[in-house]
Scaffold this motif. Structure first.
Motif, PDB file in Angstrom:
ATOM      1  N   ARG A   2       8.481  -3.534   4.467  1.00  0.00           N
ATOM      2  CA  ARG A   2       8.861  -2.123   4.553  1.00  0.00           C
ATOM      3  C   ARG A   2       7.646  -1.218   4.665  1.00  0.00           C
ATOM      4  NH1 ARG A   2      13.988  -0.631   3.208  1.00  0.00           N
ATOM      5  NH2 ARG A   2      15.342  -2.315   2.492  1.00  0.00           N
ATOM      6  N   CYS A   3       7.780  -0.160   5.419  1.00  0.00           N
ATOM      7  CA  CYS A   3       6.730   0.847   5.509  1.00  0.00           C
ATOM      8  C   CYS A   3       6.586   1.528   4.151  1.00  0.00           C
ATOM      9  CB  CYS A   3       7.112   1.879   6.574  1.00  0.00           C
ATOM     10  SG  CYS A   3       6.082   3.356   6.522  1.00  0.00           S
ATOM     11  N   THR A   9      11.930  -0.839   8.071  1.00  0.00           N
ATOM     12  CA  THR A   9      11.535  -2.256   8.104  1.00  0.00           C
ATOM     13  C   THR A   9      11.018  -2.678   9.488  1.00  0.00           C
ATOM     14  OG1 THR A   9      13.815  -2.841   8.587  1.00  0.00           O
ATOM     15  CG2 THR A   9      13.098  -2.998   6.285  1.00  0.00           C
ATOM     16  N   SER A  10      11.036  -1.775  10.432  1.00  0.00           N
ATOM     17  CA  SER A  10      10.575  -2.119  11.774  1.00  0.00           C
ATOM     18  C   SER A  10       9.116  -1.686  11.963  1.00  0.00           C
ATOM     19  CB  SER A  10      11.491  -1.426  12.799  1.00  0.00           C
ATOM     20  OG  SER A  10      10.913  -1.494  14.074  1.00  0.00           O
ATOM     21  N   ASN A  11       8.281  -2.616  12.351  1.00  0.00           N
ATOM     22  CA  ASN A  11       6.862  -2.292  12.574  1.00  0.00           C
ATOM     23  C   ASN A  11       6.259  -3.246  13.575  1.00  0.00           C
ATOM     24  OD1 ASN A  11       5.602  -4.661  11.076  1.00  0.00           O
ATOM     25  ND2 ASN A  11       6.910  -3.756   9.487  1.00  0.00           N
ATOM     26  N   ARG A  28      -2.662  -6.074  10.005  1.00  0.00           N
ATOM     27  CA  ARG A  28      -2.643  -4.628  10.120  1.00  0.00           C
ATOM     28  C   ARG A  28      -1.343  -4.299  10.838  1.00  0.00           C
ATOM     29  NH1 ARG A  28      -4.317  -0.897   7.327  1.00  0.00           N
ATOM     30  NH2 ARG A  28      -4.876   0.798   8.690  1.00  0.00           N
ATOM     31  N   ARG A  29      -0.542  -3.426  10.257  1.00  0.00           N
ATOM     32  CA  ARG A  29       0.748  -3.098  10.870  1.00  0.00           C
ATOM     33  C   ARG A  29       0.900  -1.604  11.069  1.00  0.00           C
ATOM     34  NH1 ARG A  29       4.629  -7.316  10.206  1.00  0.00           N
ATOM     35  NH2 ARG A  29       3.774  -9.067   9.034  1.00  0.00           N
ATOM     36  N   GLN A  30       1.779  -1.244  11.974  1.00  0.00           N
ATOM     37  CA  GLN A  30       2.087   0.166  12.194  1.00  0.00           C
ATOM     38  C   GLN A  30       3.598   0.345  12.209  1.00  0.00           C
ATOM     39  OE1 GLN A  30       0.569   1.946  15.849  1.00  0.00           O
ATOM     40  NE2 GLN A  30       0.475   3.935  14.822  1.00  0.00           N
ATOM     41  N   CYS A  31       4.050   1.300  11.408  1.00  0.00           N
ATOM     42  CA  CYS A  31       5.482   1.581  11.311  1.00  0.00           C
ATOM     43  C   CYS A  31       5.988   2.114  12.653  1.00  0.00           C
ATOM     44  CB  CYS A  31       5.730   2.596  10.197  1.00  0.00           C
ATOM     45  SG  CYS A  31       7.440   3.138  10.106  1.00  0.00           S
ATOM     46  N   SER A  33       8.598   3.828  13.013  1.00  0.00           N
ATOM     47  CA  SER A  33       9.302   5.089  12.824  1.00  0.00           C
ATOM     48  C   SER A  33       8.333   6.261  12.612  1.00  0.00           C
ATOM     49  CB  SER A  33      10.253   4.953  11.635  1.00  0.00           C
ATOM     50  OG  SER A  33      10.799   6.200  11.303  1.00  0.00           O
ATOM     51  N   CYS A  34       7.420   6.125  11.594  1.00  0.00           N
ATOM     52  CA  CYS A  34       6.530   7.253  11.272  1.00  0.00           C
ATOM     53  C   CYS A  34       5.071   6.995  11.666  1.00  0.00           C
ATOM     54  CB  CYS A  34       6.624   7.596   9.781  1.00  0.00           C
ATOM     55  SG  CYS A  34       5.866   6.351   8.726  1.00  0.00           S
ATOM     56  N   ASN A  35       4.815   5.847  12.267  1.00  0.00           N
ATOM     57  CA  ASN A  35       3.470   5.483  12.735  1.00  0.00           C
ATOM     58  C   ASN A  35       2.418   5.288  11.635  1.00  0.00           C
ATOM     59  OD1 ASN A  35       4.165   5.309  15.455  1.00  0.00           O
ATOM     60  ND2 ASN A  35       3.843   7.513  15.757  1.00  0.00           N
ATOM     61  N   THR A  36       2.842   5.236  10.378  1.00  0.00           N
ATOM     62  CA  THR A  36       1.911   4.951   9.282  1.00  0.00           C
ATOM     63  C   THR A  36       1.356   3.531   9.455  1.00  0.00           C
ATOM     64  OG1 THR A  36       3.027   6.392   7.720  1.00  0.00           O
ATOM     65  CG2 THR A  36       1.745   4.593   6.771  1.00  0.00           C
ATOM     66  N   ARG A  37       0.044   3.424   9.226  1.00  0.00           N
ATOM     67  CA  ARG A  37      -0.566   2.089   9.307  1.00  0.00           C
ATOM     68  C   ARG A  37      -0.725   1.513   7.909  1.00  0.00           C
ATOM     69  NH1 ARG A  37      -5.011   2.188  14.189  1.00  0.00           N
ATOM     70  NH2 ARG A  37      -3.528   2.785  15.796  1.00  0.00           N
ATOM     71  N   PHE A  38      -0.455   0.255   7.751  1.00  0.00           N
ATOM     72  CA  PHE A  38      -0.605  -0.416   6.457  1.00  0.00           C
ATOM     73  C   PHE A  38      -0.960  -1.890   6.673  1.00  0.00           C
ATOM     74  CE2 PHE A  38       3.611  -2.496   6.387  1.00  0.00           C
ATOM     75  CZ  PHE A  38       4.300  -1.732   7.331  1.00  0.00           C
ATOM     76  N   SER A  39      -1.420  -2.517   5.610  1.00  0.00           N
ATOM     77  CA  SER A  39      -1.839  -3.918   5.690  1.00  0.00           C
ATOM     78  C   SER A  39      -0.927  -4.801   4.858  1.00  0.00           C
ATOM     79  CB  SER A  39      -3.267  -4.092   5.175  1.00  0.00           C
ATOM     80  OG  SER A  39      -4.146  -3.328   5.950  1.00  0.00           O
ATOM     81  N   THR A  40      -0.750  -6.014   5.311  1.00  0.00           N
ATOM     82  CA  THR A  40       0.001  -6.985   4.511  1.00  0.00           C
ATOM     83  C   THR A  40      -0.800  -8.274   4.416  1.00  0.00           C
ATOM     84  OG1 THR A  40       1.161  -7.738   6.486  1.00  0.00           O
ATOM     85  CG2 THR A  40       2.268  -6.079   5.141  1.00  0.00           C
ATOM     86  N   GLN A  41      -0.523  -8.999   3.362  1.00  0.00           N
ATOM     87  CA  GLN A  41      -1.158 -10.309   3.182  1.00  0.00           C
ATOM     88  C   GLN A  41      -0.067 -11.352   3.029  1.00  0.00           C
ATOM     89  OE1 GLN A  41      -4.028 -10.552   0.095  1.00  0.00           O
ATOM     90  NE2 GLN A  41      -5.412  -9.109   1.061  1.00  0.00           N
ATOM     91  N   GLU A  42      -0.214 -12.416   3.747  1.00  0.00           N
ATOM     92  CA  GLU A  42       0.766 -13.491   3.640  1.00  0.00           C
ATOM     93  C   GLU A  42       0.041 -14.770   3.273  1.00  0.00           C
ATOM     94  OE1 GLU A  42       2.932 -13.509   7.409  1.00  0.00           O
ATOM     95  OE2 GLU A  42       2.610 -11.345   7.385  1.00  0.00           O
ATOM     96  N   GLU A  43       0.541 -15.388   2.245  1.00  0.00           N
ATOM     97  CA  GLU A  43      -0.064 -16.650   1.842  1.00  0.00           C
ATOM     98  C   GLU A  43       0.534 -17.772   2.684  1.00  0.00           C
ATOM     99  OE1 GLU A  43      -1.172 -18.792  -2.355  1.00  0.00           O
ATOM    100  OE2 GLU A  43      -0.456 -16.739  -2.321  1.00  0.00           O
ATOM    101  N   MET A  44      -0.324 -18.632   3.178  1.00  0.00           N
ATOM    102  CA  MET A  44       0.145 -19.725   4.012  1.00  0.00           C
ATOM    103  C   MET A  44       0.766 -20.801   3.120  1.00  0.00           C
ATOM    104  SD  MET A  44      -1.020 -18.950   7.116  1.00  0.00           S
ATOM    105  CE  MET A  44      -1.751 -20.217   8.129  1.00  0.00           C
TER     106      MET A  44
END
Ligand SMILES: [Zn+2]
Length: 157
Positions: A2-3, A9-11, A28-31, A33-44
């Protein structure tokens, strides 16, 4: 995913990077809807690595066995724990790249020998003479001879 601003939930993914230890995926993701940029981390999360023994039998890969093999070969040799840890990490990294999640036991043996050759020539011979199945005596002698051309440190025996 989620943004953080609008909870959309779309980015889209702008950039993907794998951490040095290859365990964490940073994005690095960009929403959308509102174009906010945010980062996520995913563990493999990967499946268990299997070792295929010479008879075809499979067992779970156990890094502790690799460490014990190295320690045994390096017993009473002037090689510190840090160097052994580094060698273990090198081998761990090599096998964790396996996409098919399988590695032959003789491949692990080869990896151990590469590390030993780098760390200590005497330990290398000790390990090679026990683990490598030399086809005949001349193959063993060739290995020894190829090593004699390498410069030894002061602990020549
Ligand atoms: Zn948003």
């Amino acid at each position: 995913m989620r943004c953080p601003e609008c909870s959309n939930t779309s980015n889209k993914v702008l950039e993907t990077r794998l951490s040095k230890d290859r365990n964490i995926l940073r994005r690095r993701r960009q929403c959308n809807s509102c174009n906010t940029r945010f980062s996520t981390q995913e563990e493999m999360v990967r499946g268990d690595l299997m070792v295929i023994k010479s008879g075809g039998r499979k067992e779970d890969f156990n890094i502790q066995k690799v460490r014990e093999g190295l320690q045994l070969a390096l017993r009473k040799r002037p090689v510190g724990d840090d160097a052994i840890n580094e060698a273990v990490e090198n081998i761990k990294l090599s096998v964790s790249d396996r996409l098919d999640r399988e590695v032959f036991s003789h491949e692990i043996g080869e990896m151990v020998m590469i590390e030993l050759k780098r760390l200590d020539e005497v330990a290398y011979v000790r390990f090679a003479s026990v683990y490598r199945e030399f086809k005949d005596a001349s193959e063993f002698i060739e290995t020894i001879q190829s090593m004699q051309s390498v410069d030894y440190d002061s602990d020549q025996q």
